[in-house]
Motif scaffolding. Sequence first.
Motif, PDB file in Angstrom:
ATOM      1  N   ALA B  23      32.864  -3.220 -39.616  1.00 39.97           N
ATOM      2  CA  ALA B  23      32.814  -1.958 -39.891  1.00 39.97           C
ATOM      3  C   ALA B  23      32.089  -1.268 -38.649  1.00 39.97           C
ATOM      4  N   THR B  24      31.213  -1.957 -38.156  1.00 44.98           N
ATOM      5  CA  THR B  24      30.291  -1.411 -37.005  1.00 44.98           C
ATOM      6  C   THR B  24      31.166  -1.177 -35.657  1.00 44.98           C
ATOM      7  N   GLU B  25      31.965  -2.186 -35.425  1.00 44.77           N
ATOM      8  CA  GLU B  25      32.895  -2.098 -34.465  1.00 44.77           C
ATOM      9  C   GLU B  25      34.030  -1.156 -34.543  1.00 44.77           C
ATOM     10  N   GLN B  26      34.628  -0.906 -35.961  1.00 41.90           N
ATOM     11  CA  GLN B  26      35.576   0.212 -36.009  1.00 41.90           C
ATOM     12  C   GLN B  26      35.122   1.405 -35.729  1.00 41.90           C
ATOM     13  N   LEU B  27      33.831   1.518 -35.687  1.00 40.71           N
ATOM     14  CA  LEU B  27      33.071   2.923 -35.594  1.00 40.71           C
ATOM     15  C   LEU B  27      33.172   3.294 -34.050  1.00 40.71           C
ATOM     16  N   CYS B  28      33.253   2.127 -33.071  1.00 41.57           N
ATOM     17  CA  CYS B  28      33.419   2.277 -31.690  1.00 41.57           C
ATOM     18  C   CYS B  28      34.862   2.763 -31.442  1.00 41.57           C
ATOM     19  N   GLU B  29      35.727   2.465 -32.228  1.00 39.86           N
ATOM     20  CA  GLU B  29      37.160   2.492 -31.553  1.00 39.86           C
ATOM     21  C   GLU B  29      37.454   4.036 -31.025  1.00 39.86           C
ATOM     22  N   SER B  45      19.950   6.140 -28.911  1.00 38.55           N
ATOM     23  CA  SER B  45      20.010   4.671 -28.321  1.00 38.55           C
ATOM     24  C   SER B  45      21.663   4.664 -28.057  1.00 38.55           C
ATOM     25  N   PRO B  46      21.785   4.177 -26.918  1.00 34.45           N
ATOM     26  CA  PRO B  46      23.448   3.995 -26.383  1.00 34.45           C
ATOM     27  C   PRO B  46      24.260   3.183 -27.615  1.00 34.45           C
ATOM     28  N   THR B  47      25.368   3.624 -27.812  1.00 34.80           N
ATOM     29  CA  THR B  47      26.222   2.731 -28.550  1.00 34.80           C
ATOM     30  C   THR B  47      26.223   1.289 -28.256  1.00 34.80           C
ATOM     31  N   LYS B  48      26.264   1.026 -26.791  1.00 31.47           N
ATOM     32  CA  LYS B  48      26.210  -0.531 -26.453  1.00 31.47           C
ATOM     33  C   LYS B  48      25.020  -1.122 -27.079  1.00 31.47           C
ATOM     34  N   TRP B  49      23.870  -0.642 -26.784  1.00 30.67           N
ATOM     35  CA  TRP B  49      22.627  -0.913 -27.168  1.00 30.67           C
ATOM     36  C   TRP B  49      22.504  -1.334 -28.726  1.00 30.67           C
ATOM     37  N   HIS B  50      23.135  -0.256 -29.757  1.00 26.79           N
ATOM     38  CA  HIS B  50      23.024  -0.750 -30.755  1.00 26.79           C
ATOM     39  C   HIS B  50      23.890  -2.017 -31.475  1.00 26.79           C
ATOM     40  N   LEU B  51      25.139  -1.885 -30.643  1.00 28.17           N
ATOM     41  CA  LEU B  51      25.762  -3.213 -30.794  1.00 28.17           C
ATOM     42  C   LEU B  51      25.054  -4.498 -30.455  1.00 28.17           C
ATOM     43  N   ALA B  52      24.402  -4.561 -29.525  1.00 35.56           N
ATOM     44  CA  ALA B  52      23.722  -5.632 -28.970  1.00 35.56           C
ATOM     45  C   ALA B  52      22.355  -5.953 -29.967  1.00 35.56           C
ATOM     46  N   HIS B  53      21.590  -4.713 -30.194  1.00 39.44           N
ATOM     47  CA  HIS B  53      20.450  -5.080 -31.034  1.00 39.44           C
ATOM     48  C   HIS B  53      20.655  -5.653 -32.439  1.00 39.44           C
ATOM     49  N   THR B  55      22.811  -7.280 -33.179  1.00 41.99           N
ATOM     50  CA  THR B  55      23.016  -8.832 -32.970  1.00 41.99           C
ATOM     51  C   THR B  55      22.081  -9.722 -32.713  1.00 41.99           C
ATOM     52  N   TRP B  56      20.998  -8.912 -31.900  1.00 41.21           N
ATOM     53  CA  TRP B  56      19.887  -9.850 -31.615  1.00 41.21           C
ATOM     54  C   TRP B  56      18.889 -10.027 -32.938  1.00 41.21           C
ATOM     55  N   PHE B  57      19.099  -9.213 -33.782  1.00 41.44           N
ATOM     56  CA  PHE B  57      18.288  -9.445 -34.938  1.00 41.44           C
ATOM     57  C   PHE B  57      18.685 -10.497 -35.801  1.00 41.44           C
ATOM     58  N   PHE B  58      20.101 -10.758 -35.862  1.00 43.44           N
ATOM     59  CA  PHE B  58      20.731 -12.072 -36.502  1.00 43.44           C
ATOM     60  C   PHE B  58      20.422 -13.014 -35.524  1.00 43.44           C
ATOM     61  N   GLU B  59      20.231 -13.053 -34.268  1.00 39.86           N
ATOM     62  CA  GLU B  59      20.104 -14.358 -33.636  1.00 39.86           C
ATOM     63  C   GLU B  59      18.458 -14.710 -33.521  1.00 39.86           C
ATOM     64  N   THR B  60      17.889 -13.683 -33.347  1.00 35.87           N
ATOM     65  CA  THR B  60      16.368 -13.862 -33.413  1.00 35.87           C
ATOM     66  C   THR B  60      15.665 -14.257 -34.773  1.00 35.87           C
ATOM     67  N   PHE B  61      16.140 -13.595 -35.943  1.00 39.74           N
ATOM     68  CA  PHE B  61      15.439 -14.039 -36.788  1.00 39.74           C
ATOM     69  C   PHE B  61      16.473 -15.091 -37.893  1.00 39.74           C
ATOM     70  N   LEU B 104      29.655  -3.343 -21.684  1.00 33.41           N
ATOM     71  CA  LEU B 104      30.209  -3.556 -23.214  1.00 33.41           C
ATOM     72  C   LEU B 104      30.813  -4.848 -23.244  1.00 33.41           C
ATOM     73  N   ALA B 105      31.669  -5.337 -22.361  1.00 30.96           N
ATOM     74  CA  ALA B 105      32.377  -6.240 -22.753  1.00 30.96           C
ATOM     75  C   ALA B 105      31.663  -7.688 -22.893  1.00 30.96           C
ATOM     76  N   GLU B 106      30.506  -7.525 -22.022  1.00 29.14           N
ATOM     77  CA  GLU B 106      29.474  -8.792 -22.243  1.00 29.14           C
ATOM     78  C   GLU B 106      28.707  -8.530 -23.701  1.00 29.14           C
ATOM     79  N   VAL B 107      28.578  -7.269 -24.115  1.00 29.23           N
ATOM     80  CA  VAL B 107      27.802  -7.258 -25.218  1.00 29.23           C
ATOM     81  C   VAL B 107      28.637  -7.726 -26.332  1.00 29.23           C
ATOM     82  N   LEU B 108      30.059  -7.391 -26.399  1.00 31.23           N
ATOM     83  CA  LEU B 108      31.129  -7.667 -27.431  1.00 31.23           C
ATOM     84  C   LEU B 108      31.056  -9.308 -27.365  1.00 31.23           C
ATOM     85  N   ALA B 109      30.950  -9.764 -26.283  1.00 31.86           N
ATOM     86  CA  ALA B 109      31.115 -11.139 -26.095  1.00 31.86           C
ATOM     87  C   ALA B 109      29.739 -11.870 -26.682  1.00 31.86           C
TER      88      ALA B 109
END
Lengths: 416, 416, 416, 416
Positions: B23-29, B45-53, B55-61, B104-109
Amino acid sequence: MSLPATELAGDLIAARYRAVRAATEQLCEPLTIEDQVVQSMPDVSPTKWHLAHVTWFFETFVLGRLPGYEPFHPEYDYLFNSYYNAVGKQYPRPRRGLVTRPTLAEVLAFRRSVDAALVDALERDEIDPSGRKLIELGLNHEQQHQELMLMDIKHVLFQSPLFPAYHQPPAHEGTPPGTLAWTTFHGGEYAFGATGESFVYDNETPRHKRRIEDFELANRLVTNGEYLEFMADGGYEKPLLWLSDGWAQIQEAGWRAPLYWVERDGEWHEFTLGGLQPVDTEAPVVHVSLYEADAFASWAGQRLPTEFEWEHAAGSQPVTGRFRGAGLLHPAPSAGSELDQLFGDAWEWTRSAYEPYPGFKAADGAVGEYNGKFMCNQMVMRGGCCATPDDHVRSTYRNFFYPHMRWQFGGIRLAR
Amino acid sequence: MSLPATELAGDLIAARYRAVRAATEQLCEPLTIEDQVVQSMPDVSPTKWHLAHVTWFFETFVLGRLPGYEPFHPEYDYLFNSYYNAVGKQYPRPRRGLVTRPTLAEVLAFRRSVDAALVDALERDEIDPSGRKLIELGLNHEQQHQELMLMDIKHVLFQSPLFPAYHQPPAHEGTPPGTLAWTTFHGGEYAFGATGESFVYDNETPRHKRRIEDFELANRLVTNGEYLEFMADGGYEKPLLWLSDGWAQIQEAGWRAPLYWVERDGEWHEFTLGGLQPVDTEAPVVHVSLYEADAFASWAGQRLPTEFEWEHAAGSQPVTGRFRGAGLLHPAPSAGSELDQLFGDAWEWTRSAYEPYPGFKAADGAVGEYNGKFMCNQMVMRGGCCATPDDHVRSTYRNFFYPHMRWQFGGIRLAR
Amino acid sequence: MSLPATELAGDLIAARYRAVRAATEQLCEPLTIEDQVVQSMPDVSPTKWHLAHVTWFFETFVLGRLPGYEPFHPEYDYLFNSYYNAVGKQYPRPRRGLVTRPTLAEVLAFRRSVDAALVDALERDEIDPSGRKLIELGLNHEQQHQELMLMDIKHVLFQSPLFPAYHQPPAHEGTPPGTLAWTTFHGGEYAFGATGESFVYDNETPRHKRRIEDFELANRLVTNGEYLEFMADGGYEKPLLWLSDGWAQIQEAGWRAPLYWVERDGEWHEFTLGGLQPVDTEAPVVHVSLYEADAFASWAGQRLPTEFEWEHAAGSQPVTGRFRGAGLLHPAPSAGSELDQLFGDAWEWTRSAYEPYPGFKAADGAVGEYNGKFMCNQMVMRGGCCATPDDHVRSTYRNFFYPHMRWQFGGIRLAR
Amino acid sequence: MSLPATELAGDLIAARYRAVRAATEQLCEPLTIEDQVVQSMPDVSPTKWHLAHVTWFFETFVLGRLPGYEPFHPEYDYLFNSYYNAVGKQYPRPRRGLVTRPTLAEVLAFRRSVDAALVDALERDEIDPSGRKLIELGLNHEQQHQELMLMDIKHVLFQSPLFPAYHQPPAHEGTPPGTLAWTTFHGGEYAFGATGESFVYDNETPRHKRRIEDFELANRLVTNGEYLEFMADGGYEKPLLWLSDGWAQIQEAGWRAPLYWVERDGEWHEFTLGGLQPVDTEAPVVHVSLYEADAFASWAGQRLPTEFEWEHAAGSQPVTGRFRGAGLLHPAPSAGSELDQLFGDAWEWTRSAYEPYPGFKAADGAVGEYNGKFMCNQMVMRGGCCATPDDHVRSTYRNFFYPHMRWQFGGIRLAR
């Protein structure tokens, strides 16, 4: 600007137009779309904005005068006017990086459209001599923005802790520049400024006589190694070395080294368009403010040259040096010869305020805002740099920046 | 946050994880790359930052606690941590829009990589119950950022004079909401807050008793038409209607209308995610600050409800309303029924400072920074809005903003 | 404010008027003219301004309603109105310290003139009951300004590196306050606020019922010694102890100790109205912000009380303590008894935002701006301090400051 | 500064010392204590500070070099040093108006003490020639501060809505100045600057040759009447008339008239040291910035002179005009003669940046900070004004201010 004395033939202009415009777009090739949107400080403009603004210049001042021309988009005049109050209001400069639409693709379409119309008009011979002079001005203007694009993208890329490189510079072999030597010049009354027989900006005119005294000029730019000595000697902590405004500036901004210098594990590195590199002690120091240049000169027991001393020395030299075409996009060590680096490598701060020459008159109309209104609070820089187009500067060329500015490729040459 | 009382099975969690992430990624379409880089003010915050942040939450915690997990990139922890001091330093918030790399492509990766690792770990049953609770928290966290992404992109798109639309909303037919009616509630001692049997945030707990007095609540949100009357009556020029800080704020900021209102040819328009539209007098006013909401209530001779009055009224209602799923992404007129719009359409300002409930304890560890440290200087908003995920809020849900903030979808309900 | 339920006889009012007015002027006796002109920060007002403003209050709200009264000077209404928008514009607050004319002598003449007119009107019985209530309010208002004058002059004198003393405080002998003890209170539904039978401010009303839970309250204020432990333990460097806004505040302001603390030769000193003194480890810490109070409480594993917990505990205590009459003008060590220092010594930060009580209605007319419009973004403090007039506060008295403010005599009491 | 070529005899110096010191104190006679404490903006210093600072200069640079001299107070060196980094730290300039102690009386005692010690040392012949030169410099320095005191107190008194007058100026009868006339000067190589045979500041040296072109100079200063025409013609709304920084400045500051102009009932008044007066259309406009002077000149189709044009024209004129001794303390109308008002009435903005003359060397030691470090970002003004001591300026005298500054008595002379 002082307009070219000789008219260029339409096809020569068209060829030059195509070459300059293509060079601009080549500069964007290493960049992602993301890189081209962002404005990292108010002095910086996004690449996308540069691409559109230089196009707006041709549309407004050349195509806009042709009967029946319809602007590409009604809002672009507001979005991409930089500071020409005579032709309308401007989107606020510090907010240029907040505009995502038009997109880069739409801006490139704008370029295509203007290019087609302009080349078409040239080919149909619909542009009169004054219009051709404005094209010539527009091309010089675009070359200035080419350098700005490199200055600006360097600042943008520096914002990321990843320190991304814009390009991979070719290796350059250097011989140590050796100790500073001095060249003596004799005082007297000399002519300065340009006659305007070929293209020059209006701020280089009128050519006029002026007296200078005997002086000596250092044979090369100050190196990073020499600047590190100044830093190690507490240069940033000694108020007596500094102009009053300079001392205030470094306290407020917390400056303790040139812009783009990063300390890692006790060693200084420098962010370049080739990425983060250890500071090369033999290369010229660059990205210093006038304040730092002046303080360095005081510390060294010398001074900065005036713009007239510089012009007198450079007038007898060929306009050769490491410009953008050298591919380095960063200053390189001097070969140590006599009077090296006057052109290229780094713009040289002078101790001259940017003032009108005696009898200066700004051009009529909107392009009269090009230079004259900035003749206050700024200082003259001379000689071009590693990011300047190869065919752009000359010995009479006057660049100008506020004394606190550091994101241009500005270096130091000593005089006494 | 108060953690879910019942553990979810791994496959159910994985399904929910996939759905929320998608759903998050659909919002960016609808967005261009350019749109996803820019930060139009420090709160955005930039969309790109939201997409990464998120994700960072899951990675970190979550992933970071698994043996042998290697972070995707060593600098992302610094770049995409929002405000969790317990896990390290953060890239300065107001500069998030200056970072073009990673792209953005790197964040999506980065998203792909974390998604694969997390689903894999779930499928291998490597995540213990506390980790599963953190996934549940992370998914609620990501839903909050989904709403933020819509709030933020609306502000970003508003920067362009082209007023680009994010989407084309479906037509909605409305009946005029009619005059305001009031519902009476009886005072007494009631229970407030959540028990924590299903997922809630820690700020909704502990459930506790509290006395409220008799009150009446308006049946619907205040409309643009009513707000225009306030404006026409000089509401922004009458200091006696305003909180002292509110009066100072509107002077300093020059506010004379809600955020996103643009006057064109003497008529008010409103920028929406569907582009610039004439103000609909029957739709709820939105994008007002607490100060404006409070001044409007004073002008109307009423007041704002407390968060407890709101919760008491809403507790007996189904959690239904126009949320994001309705596809409007803008508040729509009330149907005029009794006690309409408590959920959805617009967050409702309350006259309650955001304070800890009696006996509140923040969660242990880094996620303890989630809510508690913000319990000062902010005001509680209730009920969700047209940009809130449909399954995200409840009657005990407490959202909070500084009283001057306007970029959230915040509206006004009166009480007396 | 809630007005006094019983009317005071004219001669009693006149006597009280004379006493309060004289007390104000006595506070100025140690001051030079220079001291009384300066405004050391926007929150501070010059003594000269205080002297005039409290007089303006009587002139505007009492004398101004009498037929035929002519204002002392036509510009004083503009110069000495603090924030009453209902009665006209105000000279900008941050510039109060720039006005040298009227001089102090002229302001004292203004006082004489208003005093004579008001006492005369009282003696002629020309002031009706509502006017008498406004006199009562004006006297309480002037008492508040007496405390402000001491707060403000302390800040003014602190600007000089000479650290001049305002007075020589009497010696006070203390017994060490001993370790902190706790008193237990039982939860339940209790009444809070004032009935308004005698004079109270409107923000203390209406009296209403409210539920509180079981709690414990520390028997005394936190000492400088305890605060030094917090500092030594790195309290100012640990973000997890701080509210988010508090952490931002101490970074921006560079706070590392309470206001008025000065380190000399490695030892902490504290500027007091008696000059610069070594920090007394047994005396209460004072001049801390809500942020520091809250962080200290977190560090100590406790919390701050709510204003209702405080009022419940204080309601059963006599209103006695070291107020201004004790002559210290600085907090002194607790004697260590049970529940000491609730009144006097230092205002106590509570964890309660300053909000209207249920059913609160501001007074009609201009004095309705007295309290209500400040009910946003501020926090409640309770109990009075060493600079508060002895007959001024009570258990229902609500003082309020922004959480970053430190120039009031604000201390810390722990709860749990 | 360039030091006087001839030594003055001790008794002559003592007489001059007494006269200059007494003149300073006479300037304070119309002032209250309140007036002498306040700092109305960072550029302004309190009268009390001026009285102390000029005394500190003699104490530090003259008495401090005598064996056995004990400073009057250990903290005064910190409090009253203006900007001499070589002799120690300084109390922050923008906070000078916050220091109430030492009081005015204490500062006057400081003056008495230094005066006695210095005259005593002169009489005992204990001061060597270099010390005598520093006394000469100190007296010129004090004269500069006499003018600053008048500039500053005008700004202080202007803060009060009472518009108090400093003095009652004598009536002056004027003949209308008539239309502007022009005097022609021939270009060529001329000598500029001072030889240093009598006292001059270091910034006037070295005397050097410089070429100027043919020019014409207006016979008098621009009048208020002419400036009102510029205003009426929309001068402040036409960006093309302005330097870029000037346009930015007037937008930011909201300037629409000279400093001290106040509109009352549709008519312009001007605050003067004689109080608020209707604008005299025949008197010179004063208190304009360089930006306004330059824009006015553009509007008039002329330009400002360079400092060298001015010096060349003034070099052949007697140094006479309406200085402080004329008692007006405000510019008066020109009598309309040829080349009037070059000296006195108002400092004249030049189009010359304040730069070092070729071969300039600052004096050794702390007094080397007197001038040189300010040679950046400022513009040269010439000729003295109605507040300048009568024996203070000369044709080579260079005053300097930032281009946005307006509180000095700065006017406009046109050139072409």
